[in-house]
Motif scaffolding. Structure first.
Motif, PDB file in Angstrom:
ATOM      1  N   LEU A 162       2.334  -8.096   7.322  1.00  0.00           N
ATOM      2  CA  LEU A 162       1.276  -8.058   6.306  1.00  0.00           C
ATOM      3  C   LEU A 162       1.419  -6.830   5.412  1.00  0.00           C
ATOM      4  CD1 LEU A 162      -1.761  -9.310   8.418  1.00  0.00           C
ATOM      5  CD2 LEU A 162      -0.313 -10.597   6.835  1.00  0.00           C
ATOM      6  N   VAL A 163       1.883  -5.718   5.975  1.00  0.00           N
ATOM      7  CA  VAL A 163       2.186  -4.547   5.149  1.00  0.00           C
ATOM      8  C   VAL A 163       3.257  -4.917   4.122  1.00  0.00           C
ATOM      9  CG1 VAL A 163       3.272  -2.264   5.143  1.00  0.00           C
ATOM     10  CG2 VAL A 163       1.516  -2.792   6.836  1.00  0.00           C
ATOM     11  N   ALA A 164       4.258  -5.676   4.571  1.00  0.00           N
ATOM     12  CA  ALA A 164       5.358  -6.071   3.678  1.00  0.00           C
ATOM     13  C   ALA A 164       4.883  -6.999   2.568  1.00  0.00           C
ATOM     14  CB  ALA A 164       6.465  -6.749   4.484  1.00  0.00           C
ATOM     15  N   ARG A 165       3.781  -7.690   2.796  1.00  0.00           N
ATOM     16  CA  ARG A 165       3.215  -8.544   1.757  1.00  0.00           C
ATOM     17  C   ARG A 165       2.353  -7.744   0.787  1.00  0.00           C
ATOM     18  NH1 ARG A 165       0.132 -13.033   4.951  1.00  0.00           N
ATOM     19  NH2 ARG A 165      -0.989 -13.052   2.953  1.00  0.00           N
ATOM     20  N   GLY A 166       2.209  -6.439   1.061  1.00  0.00           N
ATOM     21  CA  GLY A 166       1.472  -5.577   0.154  1.00  0.00           C
ATOM     22  C   GLY A 166      -0.015  -5.500   0.431  1.00  0.00           C
ATOM     23  N   LEU A 167      -0.458  -5.973   1.597  1.00  0.00           N
ATOM     24  CA  LEU A 167      -1.877  -5.935   1.918  1.00  0.00           C
ATOM     25  C   LEU A 167      -2.313  -4.524   2.293  1.00  0.00           C
ATOM     26  CD1 LEU A 167      -1.298  -9.023   2.068  1.00  0.00           C
ATOM     27  CD2 LEU A 167      -2.998  -9.123   3.909  1.00  0.00           C
ATOM     28  N   THR A 192       6.059   5.627  13.011  1.00  0.00           N
ATOM     29  CA  THR A 192       6.628   6.556  13.990  1.00  0.00           C
ATOM     30  C   THR A 192       7.757   5.907  14.776  1.00  0.00           C
ATOM     31  OG1 THR A 192       4.528   7.735  14.224  1.00  0.00           O
ATOM     32  CG2 THR A 192       6.127   7.978  16.009  1.00  0.00           C
ATOM     33  N   LYS A 193       7.522   4.696  15.270  1.00  0.00           N
ATOM     34  CA  LYS A 193       8.515   4.018  16.104  1.00  0.00           C
ATOM     35  C   LYS A 193       9.790   3.669  15.333  1.00  0.00           C
ATOM     36  CE  LYS A 193       5.334   1.905  19.448  1.00  0.00           C
ATOM     37  NZ  LYS A 193       4.824   0.621  20.011  1.00  0.00           N
ATOM     38  N   LEU A 194       9.637   3.322  14.063  1.00  0.00           N
ATOM     39  CA  LEU A 194      10.796   2.915  13.262  1.00  0.00           C
ATOM     40  C   LEU A 194      11.365   4.065  12.443  1.00  0.00           C
ATOM     41  CD1 LEU A 194       9.582  -0.594  12.016  1.00  0.00           C
ATOM     42  CD2 LEU A 194      11.035  -0.053  13.989  1.00  0.00           C
ATOM     43  N   ASP A 195      10.773   5.258  12.594  1.00  0.00           N
ATOM     44  CA  ASP A 195      11.230   6.462  11.895  1.00  0.00           C
ATOM     45  C   ASP A 195      11.239   6.238  10.382  1.00  0.00           C
ATOM     46  OD1 ASP A 195      12.110   9.088  11.677  1.00  0.00           O
ATOM     47  OD2 ASP A 195      14.224   8.543  11.785  1.00  0.00           O
ATOM     48  N   LEU A 196      10.100   5.808   9.865  1.00  0.00           N
ATOM     49  CA  LEU A 196       9.945   5.538   8.440  1.00  0.00           C
ATOM     50  C   LEU A 196       8.965   6.532   7.835  1.00  0.00           C
ATOM     51  CD1 LEU A 196       9.560   1.655   8.732  1.00  0.00           C
ATOM     52  CD2 LEU A 196      11.634   2.920   8.120  1.00  0.00           C
ATOM     53  N   ARG A 197       9.188   6.891   6.562  1.00  0.00           N
ATOM     54  CA  ARG A 197       8.332   7.872   5.903  1.00  0.00           C
ATOM     55  C   ARG A 197       6.944   7.332   5.604  1.00  0.00           C
ATOM     56  NH1 ARG A 197       9.709  12.501   3.147  1.00  0.00           N
ATOM     57  NH2 ARG A 197       8.185  12.016   1.537  1.00  0.00           N
ATOM     58  N   ASP A 198       6.887   6.114   5.075  1.00  0.00           N
ATOM     59  CA  ASP A 198       5.601   5.581   4.648  1.00  0.00           C
ATOM     60  C   ASP A 198       5.688   4.070   4.492  1.00  0.00           C
ATOM     61  OD1 ASP A 198       6.982   5.155   2.267  1.00  0.00           O
ATOM     62  OD2 ASP A 198       6.179   6.941   1.304  1.00  0.00           O
ATOM     63  N   ARG A 199       4.642   3.489   3.906  1.00  0.00           N
ATOM     64  CA  ARG A 199       4.568   2.041   3.787  1.00  0.00           C
ATOM     65  C   ARG A 199       5.675   1.485   2.884  1.00  0.00           C
ATOM     66  NH1 ARG A 199      -1.231   0.724   5.274  1.00  0.00           N
ATOM     67  NH2 ARG A 199      -1.047  -1.339   4.356  1.00  0.00           N
ATOM     68  N   ALA A 200       6.100   2.266   1.909  1.00  0.00           N
ATOM     69  CA  ALA A 200       7.169   1.787   1.022  1.00  0.00           C
ATOM     70  C   ALA A 200       8.430   1.501   1.826  1.00  0.00           C
ATOM     71  CB  ALA A 200       7.449   2.815  -0.072  1.00  0.00           C
ATOM     72  N   GLN A 201       8.803   2.436   2.682  1.00  0.00           N
ATOM     73  CA  GLN A 201       9.988   2.213   3.516  1.00  0.00           C
ATOM     74  C   GLN A 201       9.752   1.101   4.532  1.00  0.00           C
ATOM     75  OE1 GLN A 201      11.492   6.002   5.123  1.00  0.00           O
ATOM     76  NE2 GLN A 201      13.069   5.837   3.566  1.00  0.00           N
ATOM     77  N   ALA A 202       8.501   0.930   4.965  1.00  0.00           N
ATOM     78  CA  ALA A 202       8.189  -0.153   5.899  1.00  0.00           C
ATOM     79  C   ALA A 202       8.417  -1.514   5.245  1.00  0.00           C
ATOM     80  CB  ALA A 202       6.740  -0.034   6.382  1.00  0.00           C
ATOM     81  N   VAL A 203       8.069  -1.625   3.962  1.00  0.00           N
ATOM     82  CA  VAL A 203       8.298  -2.875   3.240  1.00  0.00           C
ATOM     83  C   VAL A 203       9.798  -3.150   3.124  1.00  0.00           C
ATOM     84  CG1 VAL A 203       8.060  -4.037   1.023  1.00  0.00           C
ATOM     85  CG2 VAL A 203       6.141  -2.741   1.947  1.00  0.00           C
ATOM     86  N   VAL A 204      10.558  -2.137   2.740  1.00  0.00           N
ATOM     87  CA  VAL A 204      12.008  -2.301   2.629  1.00  0.00           C
ATOM     88  C   VAL A 204      12.599  -2.706   3.974  1.00  0.00           C
ATOM     89  CG1 VAL A 204      14.188  -1.107   2.185  1.00  0.00           C
ATOM     90  CG2 VAL A 204      12.219  -0.688   0.701  1.00  0.00           C
ATOM     91  N   ALA A 206      11.133  -4.208   6.499  1.00  0.00           N
ATOM     92  CA  ALA A 206      10.704  -5.546   6.914  1.00  0.00           C
ATOM     93  C   ALA A 206      11.559  -6.631   6.268  1.00  0.00           C
ATOM     94  CB  ALA A 206       9.233  -5.746   6.572  1.00  0.00           C
ATOM     95  N   TYR A 207      11.887  -6.452   4.993  1.00  0.00           N
ATOM     96  CA  TYR A 207      12.711  -7.454   4.308  1.00  0.00           C
ATOM     97  C   TYR A 207      14.173  -7.359   4.729  1.00  0.00           C
ATOM     98  CZ  TYR A 207       9.010  -9.139   1.263  1.00  0.00           C
ATOM     99  OH  TYR A 207       7.866  -9.715   0.778  1.00  0.00           O
ATOM    100  N   GLU A 208      14.687  -6.144   4.842  1.00  0.00           N
ATOM    101  CA  GLU A 208      16.105  -5.984   5.176  1.00  0.00           C
ATOM    102  C   GLU A 208      16.392  -6.420   6.611  1.00  0.00           C
ATOM    103  OE1 GLU A 208      17.393  -2.038   4.182  1.00  0.00           O
ATOM    104  OE2 GLU A 208      17.746  -2.625   2.108  1.00  0.00           O
ATOM    105  N   ALA A 209      15.413  -6.245   7.509  1.00  0.00           N
ATOM    106  CA  ALA A 209      15.604  -6.649   8.898  1.00  0.00           C
ATOM    107  C   ALA A 209      15.295  -8.123   9.104  1.00  0.00           C
ATOM    108  CB  ALA A 209      14.718  -5.797   9.816  1.00  0.00           C
ATOM    109  N   GLY A 210      14.748  -8.776   8.066  1.00  0.00           N
ATOM    110  CA  GLY A 210      14.427 -10.185   8.208  1.00  0.00           C
ATOM    111  C   GLY A 210      13.116 -10.444   8.917  1.00  0.00           C
ATOM    112  N   VAL A 211      12.308  -9.396   9.126  1.00  0.00           N
ATOM    113  CA  VAL A 211      10.988  -9.592   9.714  1.00  0.00           C
ATOM    114  C   VAL A 211      10.144 -10.438   8.775  1.00  0.00           C
ATOM    115  CG1 VAL A 211       8.867  -8.415  10.466  1.00  0.00           C
ATOM    116  CG2 VAL A 211      11.099  -7.411  10.976  1.00  0.00           C
ATOM    117  N   VAL A 212      10.372 -10.247   7.468  1.00  0.00           N
ATOM    118  CA  VAL A 212       9.761 -11.079   6.432  1.00  0.00           C
ATOM    119  C   VAL A 212      10.889 -11.696   5.614  1.00  0.00           C
ATOM    120  CG1 VAL A 212       8.290 -11.115   4.390  1.00  0.00           C
ATOM    121  CG2 VAL A 212       7.711  -9.630   6.312  1.00  0.00           C
ATOM    122  N   ILE A 213      10.813 -12.972   5.367  1.00  0.00           N
ATOM    123  CA  ILE A 213      11.837 -13.677   4.599  1.00  0.00           C
ATOM    124  C   ILE A 213      11.305 -13.945   3.209  1.00  0.00           C
ATOM    125  CG2 ILE A 213      13.308 -15.715   4.460  1.00  0.00           C
ATOM    126  CD1 ILE A 213      13.906 -13.896   6.836  1.00  0.00           C
TER     127      ILE A 213
END
Length: 218
Positions: A162-167, A192-204, A206-213
């Motif tokens: 849902l973060v990747a969808r921009g919610l 923290t678990k994925l070692d990401l800076r913020d939601r922007a990197q979380a979106v990237v 999610a798409y690159e890992a295929g969590v969101v298609i």
């Protein structure tokens, strides 16, 4: 305490205009201006701004390279990429490098000030649908095998989608029938678990890992 901003653009009139607009806000202070990426790297180290408005295309050192150098040296500043184009591969690369989002140069003064406040608060500038379209376009061009991050719980994976969808956290809370504070905790755990800076990197991610298609283009 005012939010300290560094404005970086190779066009003097653009720098002056953005600086004047931001300085007019009682909670924002422009502490410096740079005309290219190399100068931005030096000033970022000297001035320690909270937020950097960074043009993408500049001489000497472009915005992407400058962002990478600045964020490699310090995790403190938040970077907003400035661009004239709403689909720009440099911006996508900057999001991967740790920028907190991007803003079109023709945004309104209110949008500009709001963007600075959003990233200064630790959030990512993901509200504009163009950001999600940008990520989707590049993810669509790089087919991946979907994975479920083993570090995340099933509920955290739901939140990441849902973060990747921009919610927003509030929208995610409504969607999953959770308290907003619970969603905030889930988002913090994901980063923290994925070692990401913020939601922007979380979106990237999610798409690159295929969590969101990405869906089909219309």
């Amino acid at each position: 305490m005012a939010i300290r901003v560094l404005v970086v653009d190779d066009q003097e009139m653009v720098r002056a205009g953005f600086s004047a607009l931001l300085d007019a806000q009682p909670d924002l202070e422009v502490v410096g201006q740079a005309g290219d990426g190399a100068e931005a790297v030096v000033l970022a180290a000297e001035l320690q701004p909270d937020v950097i408005l960074m043009d993408v295309r500049m001489p000497v050192l472009d915005g992407l390279a400058a962002t990478e150098q600045i964020l490699a040296a310090s995790s403190s500043p938040r970077v907003i990429m400035l661009t004239t184009f709403d689909l720009d591969d440099y911006v996508y690369a900057a999001l991967r490098a740790g920028a907190s989002g991007f803003l079109l140069k023709h945004s309104t003064p209110d949008e500009l000030a709001a963007a600075v406040r959003i990233v200064a608060a630790g959030d990512a500038l993901l509200a504009p649908s163009v950001t999600r379209r940008l990520v989707e376009d590049f993810a669509r061009a790089q087919p991946v095998v979907p994975i479920t991050p083993t570090q995340l719980t099933p509920r955290e994976t739901d939140v990441l989608r849902l973060v990747a969808r921009g919610l927003s956290n509030r929208q995610i809370a409504t969607e999953l029938v959770l308290a907003e504070q619970t969603v905030k905790t889930h988002v913090s755990n994901i980063l923290t678990k994925l070692d990401l800076r913020d939601r922007a990197q979380a979106v990237v991610y999610a798409y690159e890992a295929g969590v969101v298609i990405p869906g089909p283009r219309h």
